[in-house]
Design a protein around this motif. Structure first.
Motif, PDB file in Angstrom:
ATOM      1  N   HIS A  17      -4.745   7.110   6.809  1.00  0.00           N
ATOM      2  CA  HIS A  17      -5.309   6.262   5.763  1.00  0.00           C
ATOM      3  C   HIS A  17      -6.058   5.045   6.320  1.00  0.00           C
ATOM      4  CE1 HIS A  17      -3.436   8.467   2.473  1.00  0.00           C
ATOM      5  NE2 HIS A  17      -2.368   8.569   3.229  1.00  0.00           N
ATOM      6  N   ASP A  18      -5.748   4.634   7.553  1.00  0.00           N
ATOM      7  CA  ASP A  18      -6.424   3.490   8.170  1.00  0.00           C
ATOM      8  C   ASP A  18      -7.182   3.922   9.421  1.00  0.00           C
ATOM      9  OD1 ASP A  18      -5.514   1.723   6.266  1.00  0.00           O
ATOM     10  OD2 ASP A  18      -3.741   1.139   7.398  1.00  0.00           O
ATOM     11  N   ALA A  19      -7.725   5.126   9.405  1.00  0.00           N
ATOM     12  CA  ALA A  19      -8.396   5.661  10.587  1.00  0.00           C
ATOM     13  C   ALA A  19      -9.526   4.758  11.055  1.00  0.00           C
ATOM     14  CB  ALA A  19      -8.923   7.070  10.299  1.00  0.00           C
ATOM     15  N   GLN A  60      -4.469   1.678  20.880  1.00  0.00           N
ATOM     16  CA  GLN A  60      -4.257   3.074  21.215  1.00  0.00           C
ATOM     17  C   GLN A  60      -4.907   3.935  20.137  1.00  0.00           C
ATOM     18  OE1 GLN A  60       0.016   3.323  21.604  1.00  0.00           O
ATOM     19  NE2 GLN A  60       0.014   2.411  23.650  1.00  0.00           N
ATOM     20  N   ASP A  61      -5.401   5.096  20.529  1.00  0.00           N
ATOM     21  CA  ASP A  61      -6.065   5.940  19.538  1.00  0.00           C
ATOM     22  C   ASP A  61      -5.046   6.768  18.760  1.00  0.00           C
ATOM     23  OD1 ASP A  61      -5.368   8.120  21.182  1.00  0.00           O
ATOM     24  OD2 ASP A  61      -7.368   8.267  22.061  1.00  0.00           O
ATOM     25  N   ALA A  62      -5.528   7.475  17.749  1.00  0.00           N
ATOM     26  CA  ALA A  62      -4.627   8.202  16.859  1.00  0.00           C
ATOM     27  C   ALA A  62      -3.835   9.274  17.604  1.00  0.00           C
ATOM     28  CB  ALA A  62      -5.428   8.822  15.714  1.00  0.00           C
ATOM     29  N   ALA A  63      -4.467   9.952  18.551  1.00  0.00           N
ATOM     30  CA  ALA A  63      -3.752  10.989  19.293  1.00  0.00           C
ATOM     31  C   ALA A  63      -2.599  10.387  20.083  1.00  0.00           C
ATOM     32  CB  ALA A  63      -4.717  11.729  20.220  1.00  0.00           C
ATOM     33  N   GLU A  79      10.282  -0.917  12.056  1.00  0.00           N
ATOM     34  CA  GLU A  79      10.656   0.077  11.045  1.00  0.00           C
ATOM     35  C   GLU A  79       9.831   1.350  11.117  1.00  0.00           C
ATOM     36  OE1 GLU A  79       7.011  -1.535   9.032  1.00  0.00           O
ATOM     37  OE2 GLU A  79       8.447  -2.171  10.553  1.00  0.00           O
ATOM     38  N   ALA A  80       8.778   1.376  11.943  1.00  0.00           N
ATOM     39  CA  ALA A  80       7.859   2.514  11.973  1.00  0.00           C
ATOM     40  C   ALA A  80       8.580   3.800  12.381  1.00  0.00           C
ATOM     41  CB  ALA A  80       6.704   2.235  12.928  1.00  0.00           C
ATOM     42  N   THR A  81       8.183   4.894  11.772  1.00  0.00           N
ATOM     43  CA  THR A  81       8.663   6.237  12.089  1.00  0.00           C
ATOM     44  C   THR A  81       7.448   7.109  12.409  1.00  0.00           C
ATOM     45  OG1 THR A  81       8.500   6.949   9.792  1.00  0.00           O
ATOM     46  CG2 THR A  81      10.626   5.998  10.503  1.00  0.00           C
ATOM     47  N   PRO A  82       7.641   8.295  12.969  1.00  0.00           N
ATOM     48  CA  PRO A  82       6.478   9.175  13.183  1.00  0.00           C
ATOM     49  C   PRO A  82       5.691   9.438  11.903  1.00  0.00           C
ATOM     50  CG  PRO A  82       8.341   9.961  14.457  1.00  0.00           C
ATOM     51  CD  PRO A  82       8.865   8.850  13.604  1.00  0.00           C
ATOM     52  N   HIS A  83       6.373   9.618  10.796  1.00  0.00           N
ATOM     53  CA  HIS A  83       5.675   9.833   9.523  1.00  0.00           C
ATOM     54  C   HIS A  83       4.868   8.600   9.127  1.00  0.00           C
ATOM     55  CE1 HIS A  83       4.917  11.297   5.456  1.00  0.00           C
ATOM     56  NE2 HIS A  83       5.300  10.114   5.017  1.00  0.00           N
ATOM     57  N   TRP A  84       5.450   7.408   9.298  1.00  0.00           N
ATOM     58  CA  TRP A  84       4.763   6.159   8.978  1.00  0.00           C
ATOM     59  C   TRP A  84       3.506   6.014   9.829  1.00  0.00           C
ATOM     60  CZ3 TRP A  84       3.080   1.738  11.298  1.00  0.00           C
ATOM     61  CH2 TRP A  84       2.969   0.584  10.536  1.00  0.00           C
ATOM     62  N   VAL A  85       3.618   6.284  11.131  1.00  0.00           N
ATOM     63  CA  VAL A  85       2.474   6.169  12.039  1.00  0.00           C
ATOM     64  C   VAL A  85       1.397   7.185  11.680  1.00  0.00           C
ATOM     65  CG1 VAL A  85       1.737   6.521  14.429  1.00  0.00           C
ATOM     66  CG2 VAL A  85       3.748   5.123  13.932  1.00  0.00           C
ATOM     67  N   ASP A  86       1.798   8.420  11.386  1.00  0.00           N
ATOM     68  CA  ASP A  86       0.829   9.444  11.017  1.00  0.00           C
ATOM     69  C   ASP A  86       0.081   9.046   9.750  1.00  0.00           C
ATOM     70  OD1 ASP A  86      -0.241  12.289  11.262  1.00  0.00           O
ATOM     71  OD2 ASP A  86       0.633  12.333   9.255  1.00  0.00           O
ATOM     72  N   VAL A  89       0.865  -1.185   0.000  1.00  0.00           N
ATOM     73  CA  VAL A  89       0.000   0.000   0.000  1.00  0.00           C
ATOM     74  C   VAL A  89       0.894   1.225   0.000  1.00  0.00           C
ATOM     75  CG1 VAL A  89      -2.017  -1.064   1.108  1.00  0.00           C
ATOM     76  CG2 VAL A  89      -0.209  -0.098   2.530  1.00  0.00           C
ATOM     77  N   ALA A  90       0.390   2.332  -0.552  1.00  0.00           N
ATOM     78  CA  ALA A  90       1.227   3.504  -0.761  1.00  0.00           C
ATOM     79  C   ALA A  90       1.739   4.105   0.540  1.00  0.00           C
ATOM     80  CB  ALA A  90       0.449   4.554  -1.559  1.00  0.00           C
TER      81      ALA A  90
END
Length: 242
Positions: A184-186, A196-199, A172-179, A9-10
């Protein structure tokens, strides 16, 4: 070393794994299967990385590249090429080797501990890492479990031949990856004991340095590269976790 990266996925790219590859002097080619399902051949790479994605291994009707990808995993292993699977990639590795993939008891999304269960894993006894999944898998025959979590037992494993490494978690996750995942998967972020929630996910910062150090250490050990050795003197793969 030339590494082929299969991206499903993108918004779920290699993130810190790309930083590791660059730091170690490896070349990478990313195959964006969501845009073009054409896969490389085993002779096209020295190591295969299979990333995550929100689809299931059983979604072949929607994503017809899933079974060819499993065939490529088997062909890569048969050719002696190491394979690293992350989240969906770990599930694909397990299924390719005849193991079952099925829903986990609960979704596991957030920054939670994993525990080392085998001393071959070159990580601390406990480690806070990123999780984002609802499925899990049984271990392939001969595989060795290296780490578990409270919500999902099979977190890190190595195949019996030492050529396959599966990570259910996302080192491998980064803050950008998590955001990007939160954006996109909200709809995936439903309430739950291990959710855990998005915040909360976006607020995390302290876990990343140790998580990425663990990723670098684990990949170096898996591929048999010892700190301080010139890469040119190392074999294209090793069995550093067995």
């Amino acid at each position: 070393m030339h590494i082929a990266i299969l991206q499903h996925v993108a918004h779920e790219g290699p993130a810190a794994l790309a930083h590791w590859a660059a730091a170690r002097g490896h070349d990478t080619t990313t195959y964006s299967l969501y845009a073009d399902p054409a896969l490389p051949a085993p002779d096209d790479f020295d190591c295969l990385v299979v990333l995550g994605g929100g689809m299931s291994v059983d979604d072949g009707d929607l994503h017809p590249w899933l079974e060819p990808e499993r065939a490529l995993i088997r062909a890569a292993l048969a050719a002696g090429r190491p394979v690293i699977g992350i989240c969906l990639g770990a599930q694909q590795l397990a299924r390719a080797l005849g193991a079952s993939v099925f829903p986990n008891g609960e979704r596991e999304v957030g920054f939670w501990h994993i525990r080392r269960v085998d001393d071959a894993l070159p990580l601390p006894a406990t480690q806070t890492v990123c999780h984002w999944h609802g499925d899990t898998f049984s271990l392939p025959e001969g595989a060795v479990l290296l780490a578990e979590s409270d919500a999902c037992r099979n977190q890190v494993f190595v195949t019996g031949d030492g050529l396959g490494l599966g990570l259910q978690c996302h080192l491998e996750a980064t803050p950008h990856w998590v955001d990007a995942c939160c954006t996109h998967d909200a709809g995936y972020l439903i309430p739950g004991r291990w959710m855990q929630d998005a915040a909360r996910l976006r607020a995390e910062r302290s876990a990343y340095p140790r998580m990425h150090a663990a990723l670098f250490t684990l990949l170096d050990a898996f591929l048999g590269v010892r700190a301080g050795d010139p890469l040119s003197s190392q074999p294209p793969h090793g069995t550093g976790l067995l």
